[in-house]
Write a protein that holds these residues in place. Structure first.
Motif, mmCIF file in Angstrom:
data_model
loop_
_atom_site.group_PDB
_atom_site.id
_atom_site.type_symbol
_atom_site.label_atom_id
_atom_site.label_comp_id
_atom_site.label_asym_id
_atom_site.label_seq_id
_atom_site.Cartn_x
_atom_site.Cartn_y
_atom_site.Cartn_z
ATOM 1 N N VAL A 632 -46.251 39.199 54.440
ATOM 2 C CA VAL A 632 -45.297 38.122 54.148
ATOM 3 C C VAL A 632 -44.993 37.333 55.407
ATOM 4 C CG1 VAL A 632 -42.976 37.610 53.321
ATOM 5 C CG2 VAL A 632 -44.341 39.354 52.183
ATOM 6 N N SER A 633 -44.860 38.037 56.527
ATOM 7 C CA SER A 633 -44.601 37.323 57.777
ATOM 8 C C SER A 633 -45.766 36.413 58.126
ATOM 9 C CB SER A 633 -44.390 38.326 58.920
ATOM 10 O OG SER A 633 -43.340 39.191 58.602
ATOM 11 N N LEU A 634 -47.012 36.924 57.899
ATOM 12 C CA LEU A 634 -48.183 36.091 58.188
ATOM 13 C C LEU A 634 -48.203 34.843 57.314
ATOM 14 C CD1 LEU A 634 -51.071 38.657 58.724
ATOM 15 C CD2 LEU A 634 -50.239 36.966 60.349
ATOM 16 N N VAL A 635 -47.930 35.052 56.022
ATOM 17 C CA VAL A 635 -47.923 33.901 55.105
ATOM 18 C C VAL A 635 -46.884 32.885 55.570
ATOM 19 C CG1 VAL A 635 -47.431 33.177 52.749
ATOM 20 C CG2 VAL A 635 -48.818 35.207 53.148
ATOM 21 N N ALA A 636 -45.676 33.379 55.865
ATOM 22 C CA ALA A 636 -44.619 32.462 56.304
ATOM 23 C C ALA A 636 -45.026 31.754 57.591
ATOM 24 C CB ALA A 636 -43.319 33.238 56.510
ATOM 25 N N GLY A 637 -45.629 32.513 58.522
ATOM 26 C CA GLY A 637 -46.077 31.911 59.772
ATOM 27 C C GLY A 637 -47.129 30.853 59.539
ATOM 28 N N LEU A 638 -48.096 31.141 58.624
ATOM 29 C CA LEU A 638 -49.134 30.143 58.321
ATOM 30 C C LEU A 638 -48.526 28.886 57.711
ATOM 31 C CD1 LEU A 638 -51.905 32.550 57.027
ATOM 32 C CD2 LEU A 638 -52.156 30.920 58.896
ATOM 33 N N PHE A 639 -47.473 29.096 56.927
ATOM 34 C CA PHE A 639 -46.791 27.921 56.354
ATOM 35 C C PHE A 639 -46.198 27.062 57.459
ATOM 36 C CE2 PHE A 639 -45.800 29.922 51.939
ATOM 37 C CZ PHE A 639 -47.136 29.794 51.626
ATOM 38 N N TYR A 640 -45.527 27.731 58.385
ATOM 39 C CA TYR A 640 -44.945 26.961 59.484
ATOM 40 C C TYR A 640 -46.045 26.262 60.283
ATOM 41 C CZ TYR A 640 -40.166 28.611 58.840
ATOM 42 O OH TYR A 640 -38.914 28.825 58.343
ATOM 43 N N LEU A 641 -47.230 26.961 60.485
ATOM 44 C CA LEU A 641 -48.336 26.332 61.214
ATOM 45 C C LEU A 641 -48.896 25.137 60.451
ATOM 46 C CD1 LEU A 641 -50.339 29.385 62.610
ATOM 47 C CD2 LEU A 641 -49.042 27.688 63.902
ATOM 48 N N SER A 642 -48.944 25.276 59.119
ATOM 49 C CA SER A 642 -49.525 24.200 58.299
ATOM 50 C C SER A 642 -48.755 22.902 58.428
ATOM 51 C CB SER A 642 -49.561 24.626 56.822
ATOM 52 O OG SER A 642 -50.432 25.716 56.663
ATOM 53 N N THR A 643 -47.481 23.016 58.773
ATOM 54 C CA THR A 643 -46.690 21.782 58.867
ATOM 55 C C THR A 643 -47.213 20.884 59.984
ATOM 56 O OG1 THR A 643 -45.141 22.882 60.357
ATOM 57 C CG2 THR A 643 -44.592 22.895 58.031
ATOM 58 N N ARG A 644 -47.998 21.464 60.914
ATOM 59 C CA ARG A 644 -48.532 20.656 62.024
ATOM 60 C C ARG A 644 -49.540 19.643 61.534
ATOM 61 N NH1 ARG A 644 -50.112 23.129 67.546
ATOM 62 N NH2 ARG A 644 -50.434 20.907 67.720
ATOM 63 N N TRP A 645 -50.283 19.970 60.422
ATOM 64 C CA TRP A 645 -51.346 19.068 59.950
ATOM 65 C C TRP A 645 -50.793 17.861 59.201
ATOM 66 C CZ3 TRP A 645 -54.059 21.160 63.160
ATOM 67 C CH2 TRP A 645 -54.533 22.467 63.142
ATOM 68 N N ALA A 646 -49.466 17.851 58.964
ATOM 69 C CA ALA A 646 -48.908 16.789 58.122
ATOM 70 C C ALA A 646 -48.709 15.485 58.863
ATOM 71 C CB ALA A 646 -47.570 17.256 57.537
ATOM 72 N N ASP A 647 -49.046 15.451 60.156
ATOM 73 C CA ASP A 647 -48.717 14.265 60.946
ATOM 74 C C ASP A 647 -49.623 13.076 60.675
ATOM 75 O OD1 ASP A 647 -50.928 15.420 61.901
ATOM 76 O OD2 ASP A 647 -50.326 15.464 64.023
ATOM 77 N N TRP A 648 -50.735 13.271 59.906
ATOM 78 C CA TRP A 648 -51.655 12.149 59.694
ATOM 79 C C TRP A 648 -51.412 11.432 58.375
ATOM 80 C CZ3 TRP A 648 -55.627 11.864 55.881
ATOM 81 C CH2 TRP A 648 -55.660 12.962 55.029
#
Lengths: 1224, 302
Positions: A632-648
């Motif tokens: 669950v921590s990994l999933v949550a962490g990946l979610f937080y990381l995914s927010t980086r790709w939203a800048d385009w």
């Protein structure tokens, strides 16, 4: 058979309907054209009529000019007509004779005079008498066209009668003859039957032809012709194929005859160029064949008819007819097959007819396919009908082949063969000229080829074969630039994907190898969707292709998702999906490909849902496993990381995507904390995470994080309410509840520090919300931790603290919370504390806690003012009201019932004095309410106190001080002239209290004194009131005395005189004594009354305007009248009731005389008149009553006394004549 | 300065009265009684004047009373049981002795109601009814005499006649017609009269009993007994525990009590004691036992 009939009827109906529609459209168009023409003409007529006067004037002007020009006078003015008769030249030339206008000649309507002709007519017109233009008669109204609905009804009726009834009739006739030929009249030989058939058919044909020549019967006869030909064909068919009518043994001869008849029929009916006639003939022929079929070879008649129909349809382009012919052909075959298949003894292996049937079916297909290939239909309707025929041809062929199922093992090859054939036919140059035919045949072929594979292969083979086929179609389409094949490729790929997904193994049976087909398909589809368009740009030219490739792309994503699910273990699926989502989103960002990014988002969502559904059921830390924590921590962490790709992507969408990811991550972390921690500490951890989120949101200006933190604060609030407040387990010296809730409260206050999202009202409300939640939890904690009676005390203390803080820190929300908390404390006191009778040292717990609450409420009202909030200005008053109410109720509970009124009176006095000293309106009015309540309490309690043998009645000592209190309030207010008492003055509070004081006294006397002596006590009170009025000059006491006099009169008359039946009153209660005393006291009141009269009615500040007008004003100005006449009347009645009858007149006389003398003494005329009136009454009584029935002794005594009295009166009148005059 | 003295005086008086009241712990029946007495007396006073001017003749009153008694007696099932008949005879004997001293010479008749509760009432014209429930509460014949004297005085003082007149006027009845008379419900006579009338009947009824050689103290004991029962009833219902309950009780009693304005028994006993003292009857203490006590038990068992 019924189906065939239905088909015939439908075919006829459709053909007829089409023709009728065309005719109707033509008629409607013609009618519309005529109507518009009429409208145009009408408008032109109106336009002409409108221009008529102008034209006439224009005509008249030159005519006049000509007439004048002919005369020798000077030229007339150019402008006509002049307003006055032209006199110019009249001296030399005699005036022209006035010629009346010629009679108007009606012009024939056929040739109306035109404007161009009018000027040419010589019309003698006088200059001075231009006749007015004749009135133009109104144009006749144009008859409106018949309404459309009516017209339609008439047309329908006409159509039904002329077109349909004949067709129905002939159909029925033909069918009848056919049946006759097939089954009936068994005694007649086949030849006879055939003869009859031909005779009837021929006769019908001949008759119809004759009739058809006349235009009137044209429609009727054509139907007969069609039917006749059908009958002739059937008779020919029956000569060999129908047993009952078999006259011909040769199949070839029969076939030739049928062809001959069919040719003749076709040739003849074609003369009429009527699809209906020809169609009727052919379809009836089909039907008749169906009736008489016996062997498989009889179906050759169907072939013949089909051939004939194809020829006619192709020649005349009657493609609709071919559709019905096609249906009839296959249906005829179906009926034959059904008879065969449904026979109980039928065996497919032992039925050679089935092979023949297959051949015949393929022949049908070939005939109709050939017709389709070689035709040249117009685009549009004809092409559509042709397409329908093409599709029906293959569909019915395959359907019937399947139905007869002669060789199921050949299904793959049949489908493949027909498919290949259709595909090959579709590629013929002849066909490629017609795009529609190419598309239809290629589609049929491709579909049949794809459909044939599952008849031979299954499982992974099928998957790979379909994938290969799909890729083949796709690349064929790409290489040949034919979009149709590319689309076949896409569709086949979709089919293959569905099949792969359907047969994919479960996760338990999965693994990397099992996921290979899925992975392969996903990669292929990604390649098709992403790589191919980059190489061949024309792939994206069409909208359909663009959409198809997007579908492929998403299909690839789905396959990848399933592949990941199959490949990894149960607990790690969510992680794999989250990672895949992260990767796809990143790839999408890198390739600038929105679909990939979107798939990444969707996969993240799937990972989120998967995590919710599965991972939280895994064993946790307490069970010795860290899988849940890690995954669950990994999933949550990946979610937080995914927010980086939203800048385009677009900023708005990016914000939404970031918010979604972080929300999901936050929710997962919350649930993780919920799962891993003990229940009581969950709220603490959430609150801490909320603080982290709002801080992060504040630090990096991320509204989504701030919002999540704020929402978390709310969730924590409800969690604490539901869970933590019940956590009463000990935690060291404290309770777990106290520790955890205190932590949460602290964190909420901390959270409010950074919780402001933006500068909007909503953003500004969040800190308030959190502080309110914290305050609420504080109150709830107090409620849970403290004993009930002390809760209100703690709440009001907390309210006081918050109020002071709010005032100091200028935080209005703290002030509002404080006020609400104080209100809650007040409610708690009412509900809980007033019932707390437990002793607390020397007092009750109720007394202690309620007093504390009341004191703090008073203090709160003083120190919690929120001047910045206008709406809360009245709150201090509300809290003093609440405090006063608490004290009032406390007095009710703590005091003896007889003392409650006194307690309330004291409370009212204190509040009143404070209100005066502090100039506080609401405090004074609280005092007034308390005093009013004390009075009400006196009425319902103190006046009920039983008479006991105490030296002083409790009723007296518990009420008289209250009366004094009311008079004190009156006096205090009366002497005040300050402005701040304006409202008190307007409400006449002082007067009300003065009346309450008197009312209290009167009520006490009413219940304390013996009933017969009440009036005397009231009279005494009246005397006192008059004395006070005289002494103070306040006429309010005089008014009260007047009212009391009225009450005395009422009670004396109705109680003292008539209460005791007819029995004498006991000693000490005699009316003579009680009423006499009352009367004397009232008379004594005259001492003050005259003085008050002389002082006059001088209104004071507290006098009511009521006493300034009407009878009350008169009473106010003449109190001596009341105080004389009330006792005077009472004494008169008393004497009449109480004295012996013989003494009544005498006593009245004496009373009258006394009154008279008193009147003389005080110089009051009304008194004198009263005395005189009484004397005269005595005279009348003597005359009417006493003289007749009095005892002789009484009688003469009465006479003497009354006589003396009258004489005396007379004497005084004589003696004081001047005085009387003056008084008069 | 003046107002300060006034204030001080008032405050001192209030505080003093409060302290005394707290110390005395006087019994206070909270309710609308005082107001109800006031209203009921006023109503009676208002009606008394016209009634006094239109008083029924004795003959008319006797006729009306007989009609009402005949109509209502039909529903009370006179018993042929010897015990009941013996009790009936006993009541008639005591009642006749008391009624002999009444001012109005009417044909007084006394009825024992076997199936009736603790109540007694009178009809105009001389009919007095007493229920078995009330008889069972009595210990002495003197108490019975006090009750019967009380009811006789309701007749003697025209209370019953005036009530008939008032009901007839309010209901617009023709008192000469039996069909109209029976529309007057019996409850009109059962619920009692105004406080003044009740106190009058108490005093005069006691006077009658004394004249018939019965002890006036029996009336005192009787009302003391009623007071105990009333207090027991109040305690069973419970005194109001909150102001809201008290307000509710006042409203309830206000509605109910308007029709039942009997003065409290303690006050009635007190007034009779005062009468005894005023008339010097303190020495008349000897009483006679109720002769039908056992018969009442037997009658009740049946």
């Amino acid at each position: 058979m019924e189906l065939l009939l239905l088909l015939v009827l439908i075919g006829l109906y459709l053909a007829g309907r089409r023709r009728d529609r065309q005719r109707r459209e033509e008629l409607t168009a013609r009618l519309d054209s005529l109507e518009s023409g009429v409208s145009r003409l009408a408008s032109r007529v109106y336009a002409l009529e409108g221009t008529k006067p102008a034209i006439e004037q224009r005509i008249a002007a030159p005519a006049t000019a000509k007439a004048v020009a002919k005369s020798p006078g000077p030229s007339p003015p150019p402008v006509a007509p002049p307003p006055v008769p032209v006199r110019a030249g009249s001296e030399k030339i005699p005036p022209a004779p006035i010629v009346p206008p010629p009679p108007r000649v009606p012009t024939p309507p056929a040739a109306p005079p035109t404007a161009s002709k009018k000027p040419q007519e010589a019309v003698p017109v006088a200059l001075t008498s231009i006749p007015p233009a004749p009135k133009v008669p109104p144009s006749p109204p144009i008859t409106p066209a018949r309404p459309l609905r009516e017209r339609f009804t008439l047309e329908l009726e006409q159509h039904l009668g002329a077109n349909w009834l004949n067709k129905l009739g002939v159909t029925i006739l033909v069918l009848g003859v056919s049946f006759f030929l097939a089954y009936q009249l068994g005694e007649m030989g086949p030849a006879g039957k055939v003869l009859v058939g031909y005779l009837v058919g021929g006769g019908l044909l001949a008759g119809s032809i004759l009739l058809e020549r006349r235009e009137r019967y044209e429609v009727f006869a054509r139907a007969g012709i069609g039917g006749a030909w059908a009958l002739l064909f059937f008779t020919t068919y029956a000569m060999h194929h129908v047993e009952a009518a078999r006259v011909l043994d040769s199949r070839l001869a029969s076939l030739l005859l049928m062809l001959l008849v069919a040719a003749a029929m076709t040739g003849y009916t074609l003369r009429y160029r009527s699809q209906v006639v020809t169609g009727l003939a052919l379809l009836l022929a089909f039907w008749t064949v169906n009736i008489g079929r016996e062997t498989v070879y009889s179906l050759t008649a169907g072939m013949v008819l089909a051939l004939a129909l194809v020829v006619i349809a192709g020649w005349r382009r009657w493609y609709e007819l071919e559709v019905f012919g096609l249906l009839a052909t296959y249906l005829n075959h179906f009926f034959w097959l059904r008879t065969l298949v449904e026979d109980p003894g039928f065996s497919r292996q032992a039925s050679p007819e089935l092979n023949t049937s297959s051949v015949i079916l393929l022949s049908y297909w070939a005939i109709f396919r050939a017709s389709y290939l070689w035709r040249h239909p117009e685009p549009g309707h004809q092409e559509q009908v042709s397409t329908l025929a093409a599709l029906l041809n293959t569909s019915l062929l395959l359907g019937l082949l399947k139905y007869q199922a002669a060789r199921p093992d050949l299904a793959f090859w049949t489908l493949l063969g027909v498919g290949v054939a259709e595909l090959v036919l579709g590629q013929l140059p002849l066909v490629r000229q017609r795009r529609t035919a190419f598309v239809v045949l290629s589609s049929l072929g491709a579909t049949l080829i794809v459909a044939s594979i599952p008849f031979r292969y299954g499982g992974a083979e099928l998957s790979f074969l379909w994938l290969i086929l799909a890729q083949a179609y796709f690349f064929a389409g790409v290489l040949t630039h034919e979009p149709l094949f590319r689309r076949f490729g896409v569709l086949a790929g979709i089919l293959a994907a569905v099949q792969i997904l359907a047969v994919s193994p479960s996760a338990e049976a999965g693994g990397l190898q099992a996921s290979l087909p899925l992975t392969t398909a996903a990669l292929l589809f990604y390649a098709n969707a992403q790589a191919a368009p980059r190489r061949w740009a024309e792939l994206l030219e069409s909208r359909f292709d663009f959409v198809s490739l997007r579908v492929l792309c998403f299909l690839a994503g789905l396959l990848a998702l399933v592949a990941a699910w199959v490949a990894v273990g149960e607990a790690w699926v969510a992680v794999a999906w989250a990672a895949l989502g992260w990767g796809l989103a990143g790839l999408g960002r890198r390739l600038d490909e929105g679909d990939l990014y979107l798939q990444g988002v969707i996969l993240s969502a799937a990972a989120f849902l998967r995590g919710l559904a599965v991972n939280f059921d895994l064993p946790g830390w307490a069970e010795g496993s860290t899988v849940r924590l890690v995954t669950v921590s990994l999933v949550a962490g990946l979610f937080y990381l995914s927010t980086r790709w939203a800048d385009w992507i677009e900023p708005q969408k990016a914000a939404w995507v970031r918010a979604t990811h972080t929300s999901a991550a936050a929710l997962l972390i919350l649930l993780l904390a919920y799962s891993e921690l003990a229940a009581a500490w969950t709220a603490v951890s959430w609150a801490a995470y909320g603080v982290v989120l709002v801080w992060a949101g504040w630090r990096w200006k991320r509204a989504d994080l701030s919002t999540q933190g704020n929402l978390l604060g709310l969730v924590v609030f409800f969690r604490v309410l539901v869970v933590n407040l019940d956590a009463s387990e000990s935690y060291g010296l404290l309770t777990l509840r106290l520790v955890t809730v205190s932590f949460v409260i602290g964190l909420l206050y901390l959270l409010s520090r950074w919780s402001k999202v933006d500068a909007t009202d909503w953003g500004g409300a969040l800190p308030i919300l959190h502080r309110s939640a914290a305050a609420f939890l504080l109150a709830a904690l107090a409620l849970s931790e403290l004993a009930s009676p002390w809760v209100a005390v703690s709440w009001v203390g907390l309210a006081l603290l918050l109020g002071v803080l709010g005032r100091t820190m200028r935080l209005s929300d703290l002030t509002i919370q404080a006020k609400l908390l104080a209100a809650a404390a007040f409610a708690a006191v009412l509900i809980v504390n007033l019932g707390a009778e437990e002793p607390f040292h020397a007092v009750t717990l109720r007394l202690l806690t309620a007093s504390l609450v009341a004191a703090m409420l008073y203090a709160f009202s003083r120190w919690s003012e929120a001047r910045e909030l206008k709406a809360l200005e009245q709150f201090p008053a509300a809290y003093t009201w609440a405090a006063s109410l608490v004290i009032g109720l406390l007095l009710w509970y703590e005091l003896e019932p007889a003392s409650v009124a006194l307690g309330w009176g004291l409370l009212g006095l204190v509040l009143f004095e404070i209100g005066l000293a502090r100039r506080s309106e609401h405090m004074r009015f609280q005092g007034y309410v308390a005093l009013g309540a004390a009075f009400a309490r006196v009425l319902v309690a103190n006046l009920n106190i039983d008479v006991v043998a105490d030296p002083v009645s409790p009723r007296l000592y518990t009420t008289l001080p209250l009366a004094l209190l009311y008079f004190y309030i009156y006096d205090r207010l009366f002497s005040q002239t300050e402005n701040f008492l304006e409202w008190d003055r307007q409400l006449r509070v002082a007067e009300w209290h003065c009346y309450l004081g008197t009312l209290t006294l009167a009520a006490v006397f009413r219940f304390e004194v013996d009933l017969d002596w009440v009036v005397a006590s009231w009279a005494m009170l009246l005397l006192v009131l008059l004395a006070v009025a005289w002494h103070t000059g306040r006429r309010i006491f005089l008014h009260q005395a007047m009212l009391l006099a009225a009450a005395i009169a009422f009670r004396t008359l109705l109680h003292n005189f008539y209460q005791r039946s007819h029995f004498p009153a006991p000693p000490g209660y005699e009316p003579l004594l009680t009423v006499g005393t009352t009367a004397v006291l009232l008379f004594l009141g005259l001492l003050f009354a005259f003085r008050l009269r002389e002082r006059g009615n001088r209104p004071t500040a507290t006098d009511r305007p009521l006493w300034q007008k009407g009878i009350l004003a008169w009473l106010d100005g003449r109190p001596e009248q009341v105080l004389f006449f009330v006792p005077f009347v009472l004494l008169t009645v008393l004497l009449a009731l109480e004295l012996p009858r013989g003494l009544v007149t005498m006593s009245w006389g004496l009373l009258g005389l006394t009154a008279f003398l008193f009147a003389l003494r005080v110089g009051e005329r009304s008194y004198r008149l009263a005395g005189l009136a009484l004397l005269l009454l005595c005279v009348a009584k003597i005359l009417v009553l006493d003289v007749w029935d009095l005892h002789p002794r009484d009688r003469y005594l009465t006479f003497i006394v009354l006589g003396l009295a009258l004489m005396l009166v007379s004497f005084f009148y004589s003696r004081h004549r001047e005085v009387f005059r003056r008084y008069l | 300065m003046r107002h300060r003295i006034f204030l001080l005086t008032t405050a001192l008086l209030l505080v003093g009265a409060l302290l005394v009241s707290q110390k005395q712990r006087s019994e206070v029946p909270v309710g609308p009684d005082a107001l109800l007495y006031f209203i009921a007396d006023m109503q009676r006073e208002l009606s008394r004047l016209p009634v006094a001017f239109t008083r029924l003749s004795d003959e008319e009153e006797i006729r009306i009373g007989n009609e009402l008694a005949r109509y209502y007696a039909a529903s009370w099932e006179p018993s042929d049981d010897p015990s009941s008949q013996a009790i009936q005879a006993y009541v008639e004997r005591v009642g006749s002795q008391v009624a002999a001293r009444a001012r109005r010479k009417l044909p007084y008749r006394f009825h024992y109601l076997r199936h009736y509760g603790a109540n007694a009432f009178a009809l105009p014209g001389g009919h007095v009814f007493i229920g078995s429930g009330l008889l069972r509460l009595l210990d002495t014949e003197d108490e019975l005499a006090a009750i019967l004297g009380h009811e006789i005085e309701h007749i003697d003082h025209y209370h019953c006649a005036e009530r008939v007149q008032l009901e007839g006027r309010l209901r617009r009845l023709r008192l000469e017609a039996i069909s109209d008379l029976v529309r007057i419900p019996i409850g009109v006579f059962q619920v009692g009269y105004s406080k003044v009338e009740e106190l009058e009947a108490d005093a005069e009824g006691t006077r009658l009993a004394v004249r018939a050689s019965y002890s006036p103290l029996a009336a005192v004991r009787l009302f003391e007994k009623f007071d105990e029962l009333a207090q027991a009833y109040e305690h069973a219902g419970g005194k109001p525990r909150t102001p809201q309950e008290e307000v509710g009780q006042i409203l309830r009693e206000g509605l109910k009590g308007y029709f039942r304005s009997h003065p409290p028994s303690a006050e009635r006993a007190q007034r009779i004691r005062a009468l005894i003292a005023r008339e010097g009857w303190e020495a008349r203490t000897s009483t006679r036992p109720l002769a039908v006590s056992e018969l009442l038990v037997a009658d009740g068992n049946r």
